[in-house]
Design an enzyme around this catalytic site. Structure first.
Site, PDB file in Angstrom:
ATOM      1  N   SER A  60      20.822  39.356  20.797  1.00  0.00           N
ATOM      2  CA  SER A  60      21.687  38.286  20.294  1.00  0.00           C
ATOM      3  C   SER A  60      21.287  37.733  18.935  1.00  0.00           C
ATOM      4  O   SER A  60      22.029  36.928  18.374  1.00  0.00           O
ATOM      5  CB  SER A  60      21.763  37.153  21.316  1.00  0.00           C
ATOM      6  N   TYR A 299      14.650  26.285  12.693  1.00  0.00           N
ATOM      7  CA  TYR A 299      15.815  27.038  13.142  1.00  0.00           C
ATOM      8  C   TYR A 299      15.362  28.315  13.848  1.00  0.00           C
ATOM      9  O   TYR A 299      14.352  28.917  13.473  1.00  0.00           O
ATOM     10  CB  TYR A 299      16.731  27.370  11.961  1.00  0.00           C
ATOM     11  N   ASP A 302      17.289  34.288  18.497  1.00  0.00           N
ATOM     12  CA  ASP A 302      16.598  35.168  19.434  1.00  0.00           C
ATOM     13  C   ASP A 302      17.564  36.183  20.012  1.00  0.00           C
ATOM     14  O   ASP A 302      18.784  36.046  19.892  1.00  0.00           O
ATOM     15  CB  ASP A 302      16.006  34.369  20.599  1.00  0.00           C
ATOM     16  N   GLY A 303      17.008  37.175  20.680  1.00  0.00           N
ATOM     17  CA  GLY A 303      17.863  38.129  21.366  1.00  0.00           C
ATOM     18  C   GLY A 303      17.097  38.972  22.352  1.00  0.00           C
ATOM     19  O   GLY A 303      15.890  39.194  22.198  1.00  0.00           O
ATOM     20  N   GLY A 307      15.271  45.340  28.122  1.00  0.00           N
ATOM     21  CA  GLY A 307      13.976  45.944  27.858  1.00  0.00           C
ATOM     22  C   GLY A 307      13.425  45.734  26.472  1.00  0.00           C
ATOM     23  O   GLY A 307      12.319  46.195  26.167  1.00  0.00           O
TER      24      GLY A 307
END
Length: 458
Positions: A60, A299, A302-303, A307
């Protein structure tokens, strides 16, 4: 202050072993200079070492890339953040008439559109985002338009991608290449699996028990529907190139103007509150999370894929960014320990700890007890002896994949009248945070955890 790279490498190697994560690449941008290092392996079966040139799935974090490209269109006057989506996609419609007519790109960028991810199977073709938009005519609202923050994993940014495709007259993948990757001089960043150099790619891993250790994931890539919200692959160095754009008022390291300073300000300052402020931060901006680290604004983006995991933190006050890409996890404690070690070397602010439970609170359990759910996720909140408990009901397929029971019980420890800590029920878990809130009609309407909203159903 400077980074003690050998010490950090040894420290990260020890933490990788402790948490069962095969490898990590880490990069730090400070005052325009980049420091990178890698630890561990790309694949537990081949034992090939991870390097700073290893390509990871960013999950993401892709949303920030997509937001930057969309803000180029805003700069060019081709789209407006507060114009209805229908101005660009006349056929845009969902089950709710108000959401159909009034949803704007801003609602999509900051996850306040409330539309359920009910887009069916749009396939893997070049028309995937057109099909997703066409498939949501009956999609219900998780919450009324603009009422709260509720993360959209795929749909919201797919709608943005479709707007970009219509405005630019090309596929979203080509938009990203032509507007961002090529002008910024990025040779290791791509938006499609077919573009990845597999000889450089990290392999994702799952960990079902510390005794077993990490195993190769059975799912190589996310479906193409997740593209604008989760398909970018990159290296730490090129993730930090994106960070440079955000810290340098829209300018890439190669001097290319990517977006205007005004668009960067808009991305950072257009904010909505997040009901659960402790996982990441108290607000969500346009493609960015807003954190409060002991009074300093930081700020985040993330994603995670199945896995692999990506983390980026931007500290504008010290002109610093830290990126970490791993082929295992995510584990909040791992990220906090690694980043706090780096931040200590840099002499900057540390990541705040989670708050302690407030033992003086006396809550009325009847306001919270109930079932909160949406497709694929069910949370049952109950009371016993004046204390609240939560049962997570997993989808059988998900439970089988991670080898966990379908029902997992947790205690809910109040921090405030709406926010709770959820201590781990398994050694592979970290403490999680939960918000149960909106008492407009008496009992709480929503449960918010891991950025996602679940409405009361019973």
């Amino acid at each position: 202050m400077t980074l003690d790279v050998p010490r950090l490498q040894a420290r990260v190697a020890a933490l990788l072993s402790e948490y069962g994560i095969p490898g990590a690449a880490i990069g730090v941008l400070r005052d325009g200079a980049v420091t990178e290092f890698a630890v561990g392996v790309k694949n537990v079966e081949t034992r090939e070492p991870a390097t700073t040139d290893t390509v990871y799935q960013c999950g993401s974090m892709t949303k920030t890339w997509t937001a930057l490209a969309f803000m180029q269109l805003v700069d060019e006057g081709k789209v407006e953040l507060d114009e209805p989506v229908r101005s660009y996609l006349p056929g845009f419609a969902v089950a709710d008439l108000e959401a159909s007519a009034r949803t704007t790109p801003r609602h999509l960028l900051n996850h306040t559109n409330g539309i359920e991810e009910a887009y069916g199977d749009p396939g893997e073709g070049d028309d995937v985002y057109e099909r997703m938009v066409g498939n949501i005519a009956d999609a219900p609202q998780v919450f009324p338009l603009g009422r709260t923050h509720g993360y959209s994993a795929a749909l919201g940014y797919a709608v943005l991608a479709r707007i970009m495709e219509v405005v630019d007259g090309k596929r979203w993948d080509d938009v990203m290449r032509d507007r961002l990757f090529d002008p910024m001089g990025l040779t290791s960043t791509s938006s499609g699996r077919e573009q990845v150099d597999e000889t450089r790619a990290a392999t994702g891993h799952l960990i079902r028990s510390l005794d077993e250790g990490p195993v190769v994931t059975p799912v190589d890539y996310l479906p193409r529907a997740f593209g604008p919200g989760g398909a970018v692959t990159s290296t730490t160095g090129e993730v930090l190139a994106m960070a440079h754009v955000l810290l340098a008022a829209g300018t890439a390291p190669n001097g290319k103007r990517v977006v205007s300073p005004g668009s960067i300000r808009e991305m950072m300052r257009s904010r909505v509150p997040v009901p659960d402020p402790y996982l990441f931060g108290p607000a969500w901006a346009l493609g960015l999370i807003v954190c409060d680290w002991h009074g300093e604004t930081v700020y985040a983006t993330d994603g995670s894929t199945i896995g692999q995991n990506a983390r980026l933190r931007l500290l504008p006050d010290s002109d610093t960014a830290i990126a970490m890409l791993t082929n295992g996890g995510p584990r909040e404690e791992f990220y906090r320990r690694v980043f706090n070690d780096i931040l200590a070397d840099l002499g900057t602010v540390a990541i705040p700890d989670l708050p302690a439970p407030d033992t003086t609170l006396h809550l009325d359990p009847s306001r919270y007890a109930g079932v909160y759910e949406r497709p694929g996720a069910r949370y049952e909140v109950s009371a016993e002896g004046g204390r609240l408990h939560l049962t997570l009901v997993l989808d059988p397929v998900q439970a089988g994949l991670i080898e966990r029971p379908e029902r997992i019980g947790y205690d809910l420890l109040p921090v405030s009248e709406t926010q709770f800590l959820m201590p781990p029920a398994d050694p592979l878990e970290d403490t999680q945070t939960v918000a149960i809130y909106d008492f407009t009609d008496g009992p709480a309407r929503y449960l918010h955890t891991n950025c996602r909203v679940h409405p009361r159903s019973g």
